[in-house]
Design a protein around this motif. Sequence first.
Motif, PDB file in Angstrom:
ATOM      1  N   LEU A   1      11.101  -2.746  -4.596  1.00  0.00           N
ATOM      2  CA  LEU A   1      10.735  -3.600  -3.464  1.00  0.00           C
ATOM      3  C   LEU A   1      11.343  -3.043  -2.186  1.00  0.00           C
ATOM      4  CD1 LEU A   1       9.654  -6.310  -2.223  1.00  0.00           C
ATOM      5  CD2 LEU A   1      11.878  -7.304  -2.803  1.00  0.00           C
ATOM      6  N   THR A   2      10.500  -2.919  -1.156  1.00  0.00           N
ATOM      7  CA  THR A   2      10.988  -2.520   0.173  1.00  0.00           C
ATOM      8  C   THR A   2      10.824  -3.699   1.124  1.00  0.00           C
ATOM      9  OG1 THR A   2      10.439  -0.191  -0.172  1.00  0.00           O
ATOM     10  CG2 THR A   2      10.689  -0.913   2.099  1.00  0.00           C
ATOM     11  N   VAL A   3      11.860  -3.962   1.898  1.00  0.00           N
ATOM     12  CA  VAL A   3      11.857  -5.064   2.871  1.00  0.00           C
ATOM     13  C   VAL A   3      11.973  -4.465   4.268  1.00  0.00           C
ATOM     14  CG1 VAL A   3      13.015  -7.173   3.623  1.00  0.00           C
ATOM     15  CG2 VAL A   3      12.998  -6.559   1.189  1.00  0.00           C
ATOM     16  N   ILE A   4      10.981  -4.736   5.113  1.00  0.00           N
ATOM     17  CA  ILE A   4      10.981  -4.202   6.479  1.00  0.00           C
ATOM     18  C   ILE A   4      11.608  -5.236   7.411  1.00  0.00           C
ATOM     19  CG2 ILE A   4       9.608  -3.147   8.302  1.00  0.00           C
ATOM     20  CD1 ILE A   4       9.395  -1.707   5.567  1.00  0.00           C
ATOM     21  N   GLY A   5      12.719  -4.878   8.025  1.00  0.00           N
ATOM     22  CA  GLY A   5      13.407  -5.827   8.890  1.00  0.00           C
ATOM     23  C   GLY A   5      12.951  -5.814  10.327  1.00  0.00           C
ATOM     24  N   MET A   6      12.536  -4.656  10.823  1.00  0.00           N
ATOM     25  CA  MET A   6      12.337  -4.459  12.267  1.00  0.00           C
ATOM     26  C   MET A   6      10.887  -4.615  12.705  1.00  0.00           C
ATOM     27  SD  MET A   6      14.763  -1.098  12.669  1.00  0.00           S
ATOM     28  CE  MET A   6      14.405  -0.885  14.410  1.00  0.00           C
ATOM     29  N   ASP A   7      10.721  -4.917  13.995  1.00  0.00           N
ATOM     30  CA  ASP A   7       9.386  -5.117  14.557  1.00  0.00           C
ATOM     31  C   ASP A   7       8.608  -3.818  14.752  1.00  0.00           C
ATOM     32  OD1 ASP A   7      11.129  -4.311  16.562  1.00  0.00           O
ATOM     33  OD2 ASP A   7      10.743  -6.000  17.899  1.00  0.00           O
ATOM     34  N   ASP A   8       9.233  -2.788  15.284  1.00  0.00           N
ATOM     35  CA  ASP A   8       8.509  -1.543  15.590  1.00  0.00           C
ATOM     36  C   ASP A   8       7.770  -0.959  14.382  1.00  0.00           C
ATOM     37  OD1 ASP A   8       9.010  -1.462  18.298  1.00  0.00           O
ATOM     38  OD2 ASP A   8      10.790  -0.216  18.141  1.00  0.00           O
ATOM     39  N   PRO A   9       8.445  -0.786  13.238  1.00  0.00           N
ATOM     40  CA  PRO A   9       7.705  -0.233  12.092  1.00  0.00           C
ATOM     41  C   PRO A   9       6.607  -1.163  11.590  1.00  0.00           C
ATOM     42  CG  PRO A   9       9.981  -0.767  11.484  1.00  0.00           C
ATOM     43  CD  PRO A   9       9.894  -0.875  12.956  1.00  0.00           C
ATOM     44  N   LEU A  10       6.819  -2.468  11.660  1.00  0.00           N
ATOM     45  CA  LEU A  10       5.769  -3.398  11.220  1.00  0.00           C
ATOM     46  C   LEU A  10       4.530  -3.276  12.093  1.00  0.00           C
ATOM     47  CD1 LEU A  10       7.932  -6.563  10.452  1.00  0.00           C
ATOM     48  CD2 LEU A  10       6.652  -5.204   8.783  1.00  0.00           C
ATOM     49  N   VAL A  11       4.742  -3.302  13.403  1.00  0.00           N
ATOM     50  CA  VAL A  11       3.612  -3.175  14.335  1.00  0.00           C
ATOM     51  C   VAL A  11       2.966  -1.798  14.198  1.00  0.00           C
ATOM     52  CG1 VAL A  11       2.991  -3.122  16.792  1.00  0.00           C
ATOM     53  CG2 VAL A  11       4.518  -4.898  15.931  1.00  0.00           C
ATOM     54  N   GLY A  12       3.791  -0.795  13.886  1.00  0.00           N
ATOM     55  CA  GLY A  12       3.288   0.568  13.739  1.00  0.00           C
ATOM     56  C   GLY A  12       2.526   0.833  12.451  1.00  0.00           C
ATOM     57  N   GLY A  13       2.618  -0.074  11.468  1.00  0.00           N
ATOM     58  CA  GLY A  13       1.827   0.080  10.255  1.00  0.00           C
ATOM     59  C   GLY A  13       2.555   0.601   9.036  1.00  0.00           C
ATOM     60  N   VAL A  14       3.871   0.417   8.962  1.00  0.00           N
ATOM     61  CA  VAL A  14       4.616   0.927   7.809  1.00  0.00           C
ATOM     62  C   VAL A  14       4.163   0.252   6.511  1.00  0.00           C
ATOM     63  CG1 VAL A  14       6.563  -0.700   8.023  1.00  0.00           C
ATOM     64  CG2 VAL A  14       6.919   1.530   6.934  1.00  0.00           C
ATOM     65  N   VAL A  15       3.814  -1.026   6.573  1.00  0.00           N
ATOM     66  CA  VAL A  15       3.377  -1.730   5.358  1.00  0.00           C
ATOM     67  C   VAL A  15       2.078  -1.126   4.829  1.00  0.00           C
ATOM     68  CG1 VAL A  15       2.538  -3.950   4.470  1.00  0.00           C
ATOM     69  CG2 VAL A  15       4.594  -3.869   5.912  1.00  0.00           C
ATOM     70  N   ASP A  16       1.176  -0.773   5.735  1.00  0.00           N
ATOM     71  CA  ASP A  16      -0.092  -0.141   5.336  1.00  0.00           C
ATOM     72  C   ASP A  16       0.170   1.178   4.613  1.00  0.00           C
ATOM     73  OD1 ASP A  16      -2.344  -1.659   7.371  1.00  0.00           O
ATOM     74  OD2 ASP A  16      -0.265  -1.687   7.970  1.00  0.00           O
ATOM     75  N   VAL A  17       1.126   1.962   5.135  1.00  0.00           N
ATOM     76  CA  VAL A  17       1.465   3.249   4.512  1.00  0.00           C
ATOM     77  C   VAL A  17       2.011   3.027   3.104  1.00  0.00           C
ATOM     78  CG1 VAL A  17       3.012   5.246   4.651  1.00  0.00           C
ATOM     79  CG2 VAL A  17       1.848   4.429   6.714  1.00  0.00           C
ATOM     80  N   PHE A  18       2.918   2.074   2.949  1.00  0.00           N
ATOM     81  CA  PHE A  18       3.510   1.789   1.637  1.00  0.00           C
ATOM     82  C   PHE A  18       2.453   1.303   0.646  1.00  0.00           C
ATOM     83  CE2 PHE A  18       7.503   2.700   3.337  1.00  0.00           C
ATOM     84  CZ  PHE A  18       8.504   2.551   2.386  1.00  0.00           C
ATOM     85  N   GLU A  19       1.596   0.381   1.118  1.00  0.00           N
ATOM     86  CA  GLU A  19       0.575  -0.158   0.213  1.00  0.00           C
ATOM     87  C   GLU A  19      -0.398   0.929  -0.242  1.00  0.00           C
ATOM     88  OE1 GLU A  19      -1.197  -3.512   2.160  1.00  0.00           O
ATOM     89  OE2 GLU A  19       0.377  -4.885   1.495  1.00  0.00           O
ATOM     90  N   LYS A  20      -0.720   1.836   0.662  1.00  0.00           N
ATOM     91  CA  LYS A  20      -1.623   2.943   0.325  1.00  0.00           C
ATOM     92  C   LYS A  20      -1.036   3.818  -0.774  1.00  0.00           C
ATOM     93  CE  LYS A  20      -4.324   6.608   2.557  1.00  0.00           C
ATOM     94  NZ  LYS A  20      -4.489   7.406   3.799  1.00  0.00           N
ATOM     95  N   GLU A  21       0.299   3.882  -0.795  1.00  0.00           N
ATOM     96  CA  GLU A  21       0.991   4.684  -1.819  1.00  0.00           C
ATOM     97  C   GLU A  21       1.284   3.865  -3.078  1.00  0.00           C
ATOM     98  OE1 GLU A  21       1.625   7.903  -1.715  1.00  0.00           O
ATOM     99  OE2 GLU A  21       0.757   8.142   0.279  1.00  0.00           O
ATOM    100  N   GLY A  22       0.779   2.623  -3.117  1.00  0.00           N
ATOM    101  CA  GLY A  22       0.979   1.793  -4.297  1.00  0.00           C
ATOM    102  C   GLY A  22       2.380   1.227  -4.417  1.00  0.00           C
ATOM    103  N   LEU A  23       3.078   1.120  -3.291  1.00  0.00           N
ATOM    104  CA  LEU A  23       4.462   0.634  -3.294  1.00  0.00           C
ATOM    105  C   LEU A  23       4.523  -0.840  -2.899  1.00  0.00           C
ATOM    106  CD1 LEU A  23       5.905   3.739  -1.459  1.00  0.00           C
ATOM    107  CD2 LEU A  23       6.475   3.101  -3.812  1.00  0.00           C
ATOM    108  N   ARG A  24       5.433  -1.577  -3.543  1.00  0.00           N
ATOM    109  CA  ARG A  24       5.614  -2.994  -3.226  1.00  0.00           C
ATOM    110  C   ARG A  24       6.458  -3.136  -1.965  1.00  0.00           C
ATOM    111  NH1 ARG A  24       4.412  -7.298  -6.321  1.00  0.00           N
ATOM    112  NH2 ARG A  24       6.141  -8.759  -6.422  1.00  0.00           N
ATOM    113  N   VAL A  25       5.945  -3.885  -0.989  1.00  0.00           N
ATOM    114  CA  VAL A  25       6.631  -3.974   0.300  1.00  0.00           C
ATOM    115  C   VAL A  25       6.470  -5.376   0.868  1.00  0.00           C
ATOM    116  CG1 VAL A  25       4.593  -3.015   1.489  1.00  0.00           C
ATOM    117  CG2 VAL A  25       6.835  -2.924   2.610  1.00  0.00           C
ATOM    118  N   PHE A  26       7.543  -5.886   1.487  1.00  0.00           N
ATOM    119  CA  PHE A  26       7.527  -7.212   2.087  1.00  0.00           C
ATOM    120  C   PHE A  26       7.426  -7.082   3.605  1.00  0.00           C
ATOM    121  CE2 PHE A  26       9.700 -10.778   4.137  1.00  0.00           C
ATOM    122  CZ  PHE A  26       8.978 -11.847   3.625  1.00  0.00           C
TER     123      PHE A  26
END
Length: 423
Positions: free
Chosen positions: A65-90
């Motif tokens: 499980l990866t937990v994204i704390g910050m705004d910049d990576p969330l707005v930048g699309g880090v969750v999309d990158v993780f999901e594309k790689e089949g990784l669990r992310v909050f």
Amino acid sequence: MKVLIVGSGGREHAIAWAVAKSPKVDKIYCAPGNAGISEYAECVEIGAMEFDKLAQFAKEKEIDLTVIGMDDPLVGGVVDVFEKEGLRVFGPRANAAIIEGSKAFSKDLMKKYHIPTAAYENFTSPEEALAYLETAKMPIVLKADGLALGKGVLICNTLEEAKEGVKTLMLDKQFGTAGDTIVIEEFMTGREVSVLAFCDGKTVKCMTSAQDHKRAKDGDQGLNTGGMGTFSPSPFYTKEVEEFCETYVYQPTIDAMAAEGRPFTGVLFTGLMLTEDGPKVLEYNARFGDPEAQVVLPRMKNDIVEVFEACIDGRLDEIDLEFEDNAAVCVVLASDGYPEKYDKGFEITGIEDVNAKEGYHVFHAGTKFSDGKLVTNGGRVLGVTAKGKDLVEARANAYAATELVSFANKYKRNDIGKAIDEA
């Protein structure tokens, strides 16, 4: 299980502390982390915006499980990158994190779905913004559309100040491209309240309320900062206010995002103004508030990892959020001169004296180890949090604890939670 936390501030330290309490977790990593987080997690030198490196690290270490704390990576699309790689992310995907990434988007969303907020107009032309101000009622609020480290909001009391604000945001580009579009909105008066809520795209579960103090100096004077302290719960967030917001703000917001094809999974932060006309939305954030997380998470009884997983799996309706029947106050110790010019690299002492006390926590925001010593490494250095049976006791405990911590250019506001006296 193995957990990766992305971020480096006091919020991420509070998240790491909460995750470390989960019996499900046996290993925590944090990228890039800070000196305080290293007590709970193995810090790795990967920046929060290095999405591919983060995803590769998560795959190599078999992170559950990866937990994204910050705004910049969330707005930048880090969750999309993780999901594309089949990784669990909050955290929300980019198309949902836009609720924080663009103030113009969030204001238009509220208007379309009749969510109570201040009257406003959006501008991409400085000339049109200036012309609008000529007929506007003062005081007025100018907001940079994009992310500006929590500092892109200007409250202008006069027409001259407002014109100067347009110049600052749109022409001088003080916050870069964040000011390409600005929102000009009516100035609202009332108590401010912050409410964090877990969301799974359809269900909303609110955490306990809090109130942040954004201005640098006592009496809410000085420049906007990332937050100089906070308290929880807010005595002004009554049962009636809560019920109104659940009916007309939180659920309608999540429903609106789903209707727009932008389902929101993660933490929705709603900044409220309790006006004479009822509660209205000041802003949304797409993650835990900082420093709100530092008073809300220490009061939460739930296993936070279970809640994260319920959000990801779309079964948040099965979770009953529980909070302690007490209060917490966080006072930020900053470098004198923040949020403008300040020196860093000063040795910090006394933290262990605070952490040794039951119900006390020192969350690191801007710290690092240098030659074996803990030193300051930012504008906001530490968040000193203390609990108490009520807000008055928690506030006294927090301020007493700040006296135990020392560094050369230590600065703090002395009135965090003063509004408690008026409740």
